[in-house]
Every structure is written in C-alpha cells, then in structure tokens.
Motif scaffolding. Structure first.
Motif, PDB file in Angstrom:
ATOM      1  N   ILE A  76       3.238   4.212 -18.775  1.00 24.72           N
ATOM      2  CA  ILE A  76       1.822   4.102 -19.144  1.00 24.72           C
ATOM      3  C   ILE A  76       1.767   5.673 -19.294  1.00 24.72           C
ATOM      4  N   ASP A  77       2.140   6.441 -18.478  1.00 23.41           N
ATOM      5  CA  ASP A  77       1.439   7.791 -18.463  1.00 23.41           C
ATOM      6  C   ASP A  77       2.498   8.518 -19.443  1.00 23.41           C
ATOM      7  N   LEU A  78       3.874   7.981 -19.772  1.00 24.97           N
ATOM      8  CA  LEU A  78       4.430   8.669 -20.708  1.00 24.97           C
ATOM      9  C   LEU A  78       4.075   8.611 -22.074  1.00 24.97           C
ATOM     10  N   ILE A  79       3.295   7.370 -22.480  1.00 33.44           N
ATOM     11  CA  ILE A  79       2.831   7.163 -23.772  1.00 33.44           C
ATOM     12  C   ILE A  79       1.510   7.640 -24.034  1.00 33.44           C
ATOM     13  N   GLU A  80       0.974   8.196 -22.802  1.00 32.66           N
ATOM     14  CA  GLU A  80      -0.588   8.738 -23.049  1.00 32.66           C
ATOM     15  C   GLU A  80      -0.940   9.858 -24.025  1.00 32.66           C
ATOM     16  N   PRO A  81       0.414  10.640 -24.191  1.00 35.68           N
ATOM     17  CA  PRO A  81       0.108  11.748 -25.140  1.00 35.68           C
ATOM     18  C   PRO A  81      -0.101  11.348 -26.641  1.00 35.68           C
ATOM     19  N   VAL A  82       0.281   9.987 -27.015  1.00 35.31           N
ATOM     20  CA  VAL A  82      -0.026   9.543 -28.222  1.00 35.31           C
ATOM     21  C   VAL A  82      -1.469   9.635 -28.651  1.00 35.31           C
ATOM     22  N   LYS A  83      -2.353   9.410 -27.408  1.00 32.13           N
ATOM     23  CA  LYS A  83      -3.754   9.457 -27.765  1.00 32.13           C
ATOM     24  C   LYS A  83      -4.264  10.888 -27.907  1.00 32.13           C
ATOM     25  N   ARG A  84      -3.420  11.797 -27.821  1.00 26.35           N
ATOM     26  CA  ARG A  84      -3.925  13.486 -28.149  1.00 26.35           C
ATOM     27  C   ARG A  84      -4.550  13.583 -26.819  1.00 26.35           C
ATOM     28  N   PHE A  85      -4.634  13.147 -25.665  1.00 26.36           N
ATOM     29  CA  PHE A  85      -5.293  13.623 -24.671  1.00 26.36           C
ATOM     30  C   PHE A  85      -6.908  13.725 -24.873  1.00 26.36           C
ATOM     31  N   ASP A  89     -14.581   8.304 -26.342  1.00 28.99           N
ATOM     32  CA  ASP A  89     -15.734   8.497 -27.154  1.00 28.99           C
ATOM     33  C   ASP A  89     -15.850   9.930 -27.554  1.00 28.99           C
ATOM     34  N   SER A  90     -14.449  10.596 -27.701  1.00 26.75           N
ATOM     35  CA  SER A  90     -14.485  11.969 -28.548  1.00 26.75           C
ATOM     36  C   SER A  90     -14.853  11.723 -30.038  1.00 26.75           C
ATOM     37  N   ASP A  91     -15.434  12.678 -30.586  1.00 24.22           N
ATOM     38  CA  ASP A  91     -15.487  12.840 -32.011  1.00 24.22           C
ATOM     39  C   ASP A  91     -14.266  13.499 -32.538  1.00 24.22           C
ATOM     40  N   GLU A  92     -13.556  12.969 -33.306  1.00 19.83           N
ATOM     41  CA  GLU A  92     -12.150  13.420 -33.924  1.00 19.83           C
ATOM     42  C   GLU A  92     -12.477  14.858 -34.728  1.00 19.83           C
ATOM     43  N   ARG A  93     -13.783  14.956 -35.300  1.00 20.14           N
ATOM     44  CA  ARG A  93     -14.056  15.992 -36.203  1.00 20.14           C
ATOM     45  C   ARG A  93     -14.088  17.174 -35.522  1.00 20.14           C
ATOM     46  N   THR A  94     -14.571  17.290 -34.146  1.00 17.14           N
ATOM     47  CA  THR A  94     -14.919  18.286 -33.398  1.00 17.14           C
ATOM     48  C   THR A  94     -14.084  18.374 -32.242  1.00 17.14           C
ATOM     49  N   THR A  95     -13.218  17.591 -31.790  1.00 16.17           N
ATOM     50  CA  THR A  95     -12.496  17.760 -30.568  1.00 16.17           C
ATOM     51  C   THR A  95     -11.168  18.381 -30.909  1.00 16.17           C
ATOM     52  N   VAL A  96     -11.231  19.408 -30.153  1.00 17.98           N
ATOM     53  CA  VAL A  96      -9.782  20.399 -30.082  1.00 17.98           C
ATOM     54  C   VAL A  96      -9.403  20.351 -28.557  1.00 17.98           C
ATOM     55  N   CYS A  97      -7.955  19.840 -28.553  1.00 15.18           N
ATOM     56  CA  CYS A  97      -7.354  19.991 -27.047  1.00 15.18           C
ATOM     57  C   CYS A  97      -6.271  20.572 -27.359  1.00 15.18           C
ATOM     58  N   ASP A  98      -6.170  21.991 -26.038  1.00 12.51           N
ATOM     59  CA  ASP A  98      -5.165  22.835 -26.202  1.00 12.51           C
ATOM     60  C   ASP A  98      -3.807  22.077 -25.845  1.00 12.51           C
ATOM     61  N   LEU A  99      -3.984  21.123 -25.023  1.00 14.90           N
ATOM     62  CA  LEU A  99      -2.745  20.274 -24.621  1.00 14.90           C
ATOM     63  C   LEU A  99      -1.919  19.757 -26.001  1.00 14.90           C
ATOM     64  N   ASN A 100      -2.520  19.759 -26.926  1.00 15.59           N
ATOM     65  CA  ASN A 100      -1.682  19.202 -27.945  1.00 15.59           C
ATOM     66  C   ASN A 100      -1.034  20.280 -28.740  1.00 15.59           C
ATOM     67  N   ALA A 101      -0.965  21.499 -28.440  1.00 17.22           N
ATOM     68  CA  ALA A 101      -0.328  22.425 -28.977  1.00 17.22           C
ATOM     69  C   ALA A 101       1.396  22.395 -29.077  1.00 17.22           C
ATOM     70  N   GLY A 372       7.092  19.073 -23.412  1.00 15.00           N
ATOM     71  CA  GLY A 372       5.875  19.914 -24.008  1.00 15.00           C
ATOM     72  C   GLY A 372       4.561  19.321 -23.583  1.00 15.00           C
ATOM     73  N   ALA A 373       4.402  18.037 -23.551  1.00 16.46           N
ATOM     74  CA  ALA A 373       3.098  17.271 -23.230  1.00 16.46           C
ATOM     75  C   ALA A 373       2.767  17.465 -21.786  1.00 16.46           C
ATOM     76  N   HIS A 374       3.789  17.300 -20.911  1.00 20.81           N
ATOM     77  CA  HIS A 374       3.372  17.228 -19.545  1.00 20.81           C
ATOM     78  C   HIS A 374       3.701  18.091 -18.442  1.00 20.81           C
ATOM     79  N   TYR A 375       4.606  19.062 -18.985  1.00 22.28           N
ATOM     80  CA  TYR A 375       5.036  19.977 -17.731  1.00 22.28           C
ATOM     81  C   TYR A 375       4.092  21.378 -18.063  1.00 22.28           C
ATOM     82  N   ASP A 376       3.448  21.884 -16.897  1.00 21.82           N
ATOM     83  CA  ASP A 376       2.787  22.885 -17.000  1.00 21.82           C
ATOM     84  C   ASP A 376       3.749  24.414 -16.921  1.00 21.82           C
ATOM     85  N   LEU A 377       3.320  25.425 -17.579  1.00 18.04           N
ATOM     86  CA  LEU A 377       4.247  26.750 -17.175  1.00 18.04           C
ATOM     87  C   LEU A 377       3.358  27.907 -16.595  1.00 18.04           C
TER      88      LEU A 377
END
Length: 398
Positions: A76-85, A89-101, A372-377
C-alpha cells in the motif's frame, strides 16, 4: 441416488476427519494438481524448485508468510506516490509538493507514464517467457529471459549515463538502480543525487549511472532470490546467469568501476581521490557481486581499501562481508521498508544482520522503498545504528 449417497458419505468423512488429516489431504491434492498442470506451466516449476533449493529463500518465505499484514502495508505504501503525496481535499490548481520532484510514480509526467507502461509490458513478456515451451520436454538449461521492447533505446544510450556532479573535489561517483529499472527513473535518481550533493559551479566531479534494466517486477524478484547471499551456490544462480539485462548491468558496473580505480591507482598516493558508489535495492546485490570479483585481485583490493566508499539504500542482501575490502561502507534503510527487512534490517534466529558490522543508518518511522519517492538524502533523517556513534560520511564528505 447412488451419486448423492456417495457425495454425502464423502462430505461426512471429510467433516469428521482431524485437522492433520485434512491438511495432509489438501497438500496431497495440491501436489497432484500441480503435477497434472506441470506440462502447461513451462519453466515455472523448475524455477520455483531452484528458488526453494536456496536455504536463505526458504527462511525468507517463512518470514514473509509470518508478516503478511506488514507486507500488505508495504505494498500500500509502495503505490502511495501515485497520488503525488497530496491530500484528498487538496486543490490541484494550487497544490505544489516538493516530494514529487523525483517521484517515479508521478504520472502527471509523460516519461513516468511511459516507464510505468514499459514495466507492465515487461511483466507480461516475462510471464510469457516463463510459460514458453509448454507441452515440450525442456529444462532450465533452455530457459532465456528477454523482455526488450520496441521502444527501448539503443544500448549505447541507456546503459551508461554520465554527467557532472558539480562537487568542489574531483570525485568519481557511480549509481546503480534497483528492480523495475527504466532509463527515465535512472535519470531521476541521478538528478536527485546531483541536486543534493552538487555544490557550487565547479564541474570537477562526475557521476555515472549504470542502468540495471528491469525485466518486470516478477522476474526481478526471482533474480533477487538468487543474488541475496554470497554463498548460495544453487540452481537459482544458473537461472539468473541467463538474464541478459542483469548480466550486462553487472559487467558495465565492473568495467566502469575498474577504470575509475585504475585511474586512482596511477596517481601519487597523496593525490588519490575517493571513488563513491551508491546502490539501491537490487543494484546493491549486483554491486556486491562486482566488488567480490574485484577484491580477488590484490592490486584492485589495495586501491579499493584506499579509495572506495560504498553507500547502499534499501539493501536486500543478507550479508556484506565485502565491506572489509572497501575504505568505508554505510547502509541506509527506511525503518518500514520491507525489502530492507529481508536484508540489512534482517533479524532472525541466526541474527545474520550482525554480519553488516555497524554501518546501518535507519530513517525511523519512514515507509517505502522507491529511491526517488521514498528515500531521504538528509543526514538528520537517519539515526546511526553504530557502537561508535559516528556521523555519516556520505553527508559530511569526510
């Protein structure tokens, strides 16, 4: 009525049987069913038997069956990044998530969609390869896995990707990716490393990405089953040795790493620079095989002990005695990474995790396995599991 009475008698007999008798019957029935279906399963039975011939894999399967709930959470956690973190209730027009870089599963990016579709195609091709030759008398010696696609680039383009790391010292960096490898995701990993470790405008150091192309998640996992232990010596090895993509990645890594070490050996001792290797997931297993081979040559071993620094992420290997042949080794793992539980975080009756010396660094409470999606540096994310309490040399550069 005769058939009805026979059925009733059968049901009464089955219901009155002991649990042990029922289990024995079901096991016998399952075994007989597999025997009947064997001609239609191609190489699958032989591959399964090869996997089970490795004692490490038997213990692993037992561990997985005992941790079914944790495995489900991990998937379940492995496919969580598909939702772009982002929250529901987020607004796609304004939501920016650095985790998606560097998120491999951010499907808003065309090349991530391309890579994901390639993985689905490779999975299907791998299943066809395994089932190929049904109704024929073929052994594992006839088995060949090939999941190349028409959309794959020329080998010379995708097998090695070299760029500047932008550090202030002329270090040579390498990265080898894990399972389900696609060239787009290798580039994302290199971009992530450059963004974190590139410093200033001096392009003195280089980073080389070694492409370990996946053959679909199913076959990649089978490969890992034959690569996790240095001493397995089973038929599983013979199976994975016929996988062209894995062989090529291992050969490329050896050649590129040897060139870098040879270059350092030619320098005066006081002018030698570090050779840094970062590996993720199955890439760790291929790296261990390469290092064991290089360490067999005393000349290469000497420069490895002088210059080679190894850093792994989500390492599924059950041993890493090769750390004695390197200048320094660190293993990074998310605390809830199920793949790491099978390797660097492994705890069982044999306590094989002790063979990892003391260089494990754990991100407490962190989930997931994707590089890319899960490991911190970031150094602060990891707690060093070390009797010396030393700081990470990956982040301090010392």
């Amino acid at each position: 009525m005769g058939n009805d009475k026979a059925l009733q008698l059968t049901l009464e007999t089955f219901q009155g049987a002991s649990d042990l008798a029922v289990n024995m019957f079901l096991n016998a029935a399952a075994k007989r069913t597999l025997q009947a279906w064997r001609p239609y399963l191609g190489f699958a039975p032989g591959i399964w038997e090869a996997i089970l011939s490795n004692p490490i894999n038997k213990k692993t399967l037992d561990f997985v069956f005992r941790r079914k709930a944790e495995l489900a959470d991990f998937i379940i956690d492995l496919i969580e990044p598909v939702k772009r973190f982002v929250r529901s209730d987020s607004d796609e027009r304004t939501t920016v998530c650095d985790l998606n870089a560097f998120n491999e599963l951010d499907l808003t990016k065309p090349m991530n969609r391309h890579a994901s579709m390639c993985q689905i195609q490779r999975l299907l091709k791998s299943i066809v390869s395994i089932l190929h030759g049904r109704d024929q008398d073929k052994s594992l010696a006839d088995f060949v896995m090939d999941t190349r696609l028409d959309s794959d680039c020329d080998d010379a383009i995708t097998d090695v990707i070299q760029d500047s790391i932008g550090t202030n010292t002329p270090e040579t960096w390498f990265f080898i990716n894990g399972i389900a490898g696609e060239s787009q995701w290798l580039k994302l990993a290199l971009d992530k490393l450059k963004a974190r470790f590139g410093q200033g405008d001096k392009d003195l150091g280089t980073i080389t990405g070694i492409f370990n192309r996946g053959d679909g998640i199913l076959w990649d996992l089978i490969e890992c089953a034959g690569q996790r232990c240095a001493e397995n010596g089973t038929d599983t090895d013979n199976v994975i040795q016929r996988t062209k993509s894995s062989q090529k990645a291992e050969s490329l890594l050896k050649d590129e790493l040897l060139k870098a070490l040879t270059k350092e050996r030619a320098k005066p001792e006081n002018e030698q620079d570090p050779v840094i290797v970062i590996a993720h997931s199955q890439g760790c297993l291929l790296l261990r095989l390469v290092l064991e081979e290089l360490a067999s040559d005393p000349r290469d071993l000497a420069i490895m002990q002088k210059s080679l620094m190894v850093f792994t992420f989500g390492n599924p290997s059950v041993d890493w005695e090769i750390h004695k042949s390197c200048n320094h080794t660190e293993h990074y793992a998310n605390e809830k990474d199920f793949v790491a539980w099978l390797g660097v975080l492994r705890q069982d009756d044999d306590d094989s995790s002790g063979r990892f010396h003391y260089e494990n660094l754990i991100n407490k409470g962190k989930k997931g396995h994707l590089f890319g999606a899960h490991y911190d540096l970031e150094e602060g994310a990891y707690e060093c599991v070390s009797h010396k309490g030393e700081r990470s040399r990956l982040f301090t550069g010392k």
